[in-house]
Design a protein around this motif. Structure first.
Motif, PDB file in Angstrom:
ATOM      1  N   LYS A   1      -5.967  10.040  -0.259  1.00 48.61           N
ATOM      2  CA  LYS A   1      -6.067   8.769   0.252  1.00 48.61           C
ATOM      3  C   LYS A   1      -5.052   7.805  -0.162  1.00 48.61           C
ATOM      4  O   LYS A   1      -4.728   7.524  -1.269  1.00 48.61           O
ATOM      5  N   ALA A   2      -4.757   6.845   0.572  1.00 48.84           N
ATOM      6  CA  ALA A   2      -3.854   5.845   0.547  1.00 48.84           C
ATOM      7  C   ALA A   2      -4.159   4.924  -0.632  1.00 48.84           C
ATOM      8  O   ALA A   2      -5.446   4.578  -0.961  1.00 48.84           O
TER       9      ALA A   2
ATOM     10  N   ALA B   1      -6.129   7.305   6.869  1.00 51.66           N
ATOM     11  CA  ALA B   1      -7.671   7.416   7.320  1.00 51.66           C
ATOM     12  C   ALA B   1      -8.137   6.171   6.512  1.00 51.66           C
ATOM     13  O   ALA B   1      -7.988   5.778   5.351  1.00 51.66           O
ATOM     14  N   GLY B   2      -9.264   5.460   7.613  1.00 49.53           N
ATOM     15  CA  GLY B   2      -9.840   4.324   6.784  1.00 49.53           C
ATOM     16  C   GLY B   2      -9.150   3.239   6.356  1.00 49.53           C
ATOM     17  O   GLY B   2      -9.707   2.466   5.573  1.00 49.53           O
TER      18      GLY B   2
ATOM     19  N   PRO C   1      -3.394  14.391  13.899  1.00 52.46           N
ATOM     20  CA  PRO C   1      -4.805  14.857  13.991  1.00 52.46           C
ATOM     21  C   PRO C   1      -5.025  16.504  14.347  1.00 52.46           C
ATOM     22  O   PRO C   1      -5.895  16.964  13.787  1.00 52.46           O
ATOM     23  N   GLU C   2      -4.058  16.825  14.907  1.00 55.30           N
ATOM     24  CA  GLU C   2      -4.176  18.521  15.166  1.00 55.30           C
ATOM     25  C   GLU C   2      -3.850  19.381  13.863  1.00 55.30           C
ATOM     26  O   GLU C   2      -4.219  20.586  13.889  1.00 55.30           O
TER      27      GLU C   2
ATOM     28  N   VAL D   1       0.943  -1.170   0.042  1.00 56.15           N
ATOM     29  CA  VAL D   1       0.013   0.038   0.028  1.00 56.15           C
ATOM     30  C   VAL D   1       0.875   1.184   0.170  1.00 56.15           C
ATOM     31  O   VAL D   1       1.620   1.200   0.701  1.00 56.15           O
ATOM     32  N   PHE D   2       0.494   2.256  -1.005  1.00 51.80           N
ATOM     33  CA  PHE D   2       1.201   3.358  -1.007  1.00 51.80           C
ATOM     34  C   PHE D   2       0.546   4.390  -0.108  1.00 51.80           C
ATOM     35  O   PHE D   2      -0.785   4.517  -0.199  1.00 51.80           O
ATOM     36  N   VAL D   3       1.344   4.777   1.011  1.00 51.38           N
ATOM     37  CA  VAL D   3       0.617   5.650   2.130  1.00 51.38           C
ATOM     38  C   VAL D   3       0.985   7.146   2.162  1.00 51.38           C
ATOM     39  O   VAL D   3       0.888   7.710   2.965  1.00 51.38           O
TER      40      VAL D   3
END
Length: 551
Positions: A277-278, A152-153, A144-145, A135-137
């Motif tokens: 999105k990844a 995410a997800g 979060p800040e 997976v490419f992330v």
């Protein structure tokens, strides 16, 4: 130029509450001859590159303790010169290629020239990642800040994540953006990438090497990541870490993406934008295996104390790392010792020269601690251990200076402050610089993330203000062009390589001037009653305030 700097310094002295005492002139200027002698010895082949857990460490510890004892300093750790730092030495062997199987076939990356691989797990003699979905992330950031989460997800448990180095906005011209624009944040450091991948449960985490955002070429990665590696020991053997961590050459990563029907350059551009999105690589899997020789040992920090005369329970800290890479990837001439003359025999020698000068000048009101730490090259391990297990309470430590790779390119009109504007220690440096007719400059390459690459960061995380600066690039002889050329030459031909060796032709004028700055700043801190802090709003201010309040 000198007169205008003096006027500015005088105005600052009238307005600034901190650093207001005059910089002590003193006749005990640190000795360059001491520096030359120790740098030459520490970086000789006899010390074999000063790797932790080797004969080179033993020689280094013996030399430093003897030098401090000769000066009349006190062993700093309850009668001992040393603080044990539990480490595990991990040496990978029988490393297979990193094999990616895709819908089109196979992409293979060879260990060394095309990829490097290692593990933080300290109890596993055999590591195998087999047929792990890829997976490419993007930049692999979960902040979060900042409203940013590349995971995410996504469930990456058991999977191999491919990650970009640095921050999404590193190409920004200025210093404003979601991740400070051009200035790297900790989210951009490779250490963070692996930490977050482990928190997400990834089986393997592979960073794509790209020279500009990484701030160094593949030669640095290869020499640093092959051979024995050192990892902090833990009760669970770092079982929560990813099984495999490493780097891959960008062209190999591009081939993998192309075989998966994807374009790496397009995805790199997409990863810079909020809301990225990844992207799973369709049908792609990763496999790699290697064996580990594991050896637990205690490396050592060296702790020397010059007791204060009126407030000995308040401390000023001088730090530098004594370690380097030991035997490493050989140069074309067969030389395989990474001697680490500039990085960081210079900083280590500076500790002794500063101690020598302070002994000559006489004790200060506060105690002075000279700390030579281990394991910086392996991820700031010695300073991190001291931060977690301080010999002298951090709430009683005023602050200090960190020294890493002093410039031997000659005298510069400036110094480059790493983290300029973060703490009130800047006032002390400004006054010391004004006495020399020199100035403090911002980092010319903030995208390289130097703030997170040396031992001051370990102390900052615990709230302790530490000043770290480097020799400037605006040289008296040749100006900025000469300074930039010298820095580029060192980075490309010597940094983390076998040719970082002592050279009798070095120009020591810059070292002499910078040593005097460290001396003046440290001595002013050790004689004042002030407690300089981080500036309001800095990320470390709340930690320091809480610690000083005893909460």
């Amino acid at each position: 130029m000198r007169s205008s700097i003096a006027v500015i310094a005088a105005l600052l002295a009238l307005s600034a509450p901190l650093g207001a005492q005059a910089v002590p002139a003193g006749s005990a200027a640190p000795s360059v001859d001491t520096m030359k002698r120790l740098v030459k010895e520490l970086s000789s082949d006899a010390f074999e590159g000063r790797a932790p857990g080797t004969a080179g460490e033993e020689k280094t510890l013996a030399l430093l303790s003897a030098e401090f004892a000769k000066l009349g300093l006190k062993p700093g750790n309850n009668g001992s010169w040393f603080q044990d730092v539990p480490l595990v030495e991990i040496t990978a062997k029988n490393v297979s290629p990193l094999i990616f199987r895709t819908g089109k076939g196979t992409v293979s990356a060879a260990y060394g020239p095309e990829m490097v691989i290692a593990t933080y797990r300290t109890t596993q003699p055999h590591i195998e990642v087999k047929d792990s979905p890829v997976v490419f992330v993007g930049y692999g950031i979960n902040a979060p800040e900042k409203g940013w989460n590349d995971y995410a997800g996504l469930d990456v448990r058991g999977k191999t994540v491919v990650i970009l180095v640095n921050d999404p906005d590193y190409e920004t011209a200025g210093l404003s953006g979601p991740f400070n624009g051009r200035a790297m944040t900790y989210y951009g450091r490779w250490t963070y990438k692996y930490e977050e991948a482990a928190r997400q449960g990834a089986a393997a985490a592979i960073i794509v090497h790209d020279t500009v955002p990484a701030a160094y070429g593949w030669n640095v990665v290869q020499s640093s990541w092959t051979g024995a590696q050192h990892v902090a020991d833990s009760a669970d053997g770092n079982a929560g870490q990813s099984a495999a961590i490493g780097w891959i050459q960008k062209d190999k990563a591009a081939a993998l993406f192309a075989d998966s029907g994807l374009n790496l350059d397009q995805l790199m551009a997409a990863a810079k934008r909020p809301g990225f999105k990844a992207v799973p690589l369709p049908g792609a899997t990763a496999s790699v295996s290697f064996e580990n020789d594991l050896r637990k040992h205690s490396s050592k920090n060296v702790v020397a104390l010059l007791p204060g005369k009126t407030r000995p329970d308040e401390y000023v800290l001088y730090s530098a790392h004594w370690d380097h890479l030991g035997h490493c990837e050989a140069a074309p001439d067969g030389d395989d010792i990474c001697n680490g003359a500039v990085d960081n025999a210079t900083g280590t020698a500076a500790l002794v020269a500063l101690a020598q000068a302070n002994v000559k000048a006489g004790p200060t009101d506060r105690s002075q601690v000279f700390l030579a730490v281990t394991g910086e090259e392996s991820g700031l391990l010695g300073s991190a251990y001291y931060g977690d297990h301080p010999v002298f309470p951090l709430r009683q430590t005023v602050g200090g200076v960190n020294m890493d790779a002093l410039s031997v390119a000659g005298l510069a009109k400036n110094v480059v402050v790493i983290g300029k504007g973060k703490s009130q220690l800047d006032a002390y440096l400004d006054r010391a610089l004004a006495a020399q007719g020199r100035v403090a400059s911002l980092e010319p390459t903030p995208e390289k993330g130097f703030y997170y690459r040396s031992d001051h960061f370990s102390f900052a995380k615990h709230g302790l203000p530490m000043l770290y600066f480097e020799g400037g690039q605006d040289l008296v002889k040749g100006g900025e062009a000469a300074g930039e050329a010298a820095a580029k030459d060192y980075e490309e031909h010597r940094y983390h390589g076998p040719k970082d060796e002592y050279d009798p032709n070095w120009d020591w004028a810059g070292v002499q001037a910078d040593l005097k700055l460290y001396y003046d700043v440290g001595r002013a801190l050790a004689n004042t009653t002030e407690w300089p802090n981080w500036v309001e709003g800095d990320e470390f201010r709340a930690i320091r305030d809480k610690d000083r309040a005893g909460k």
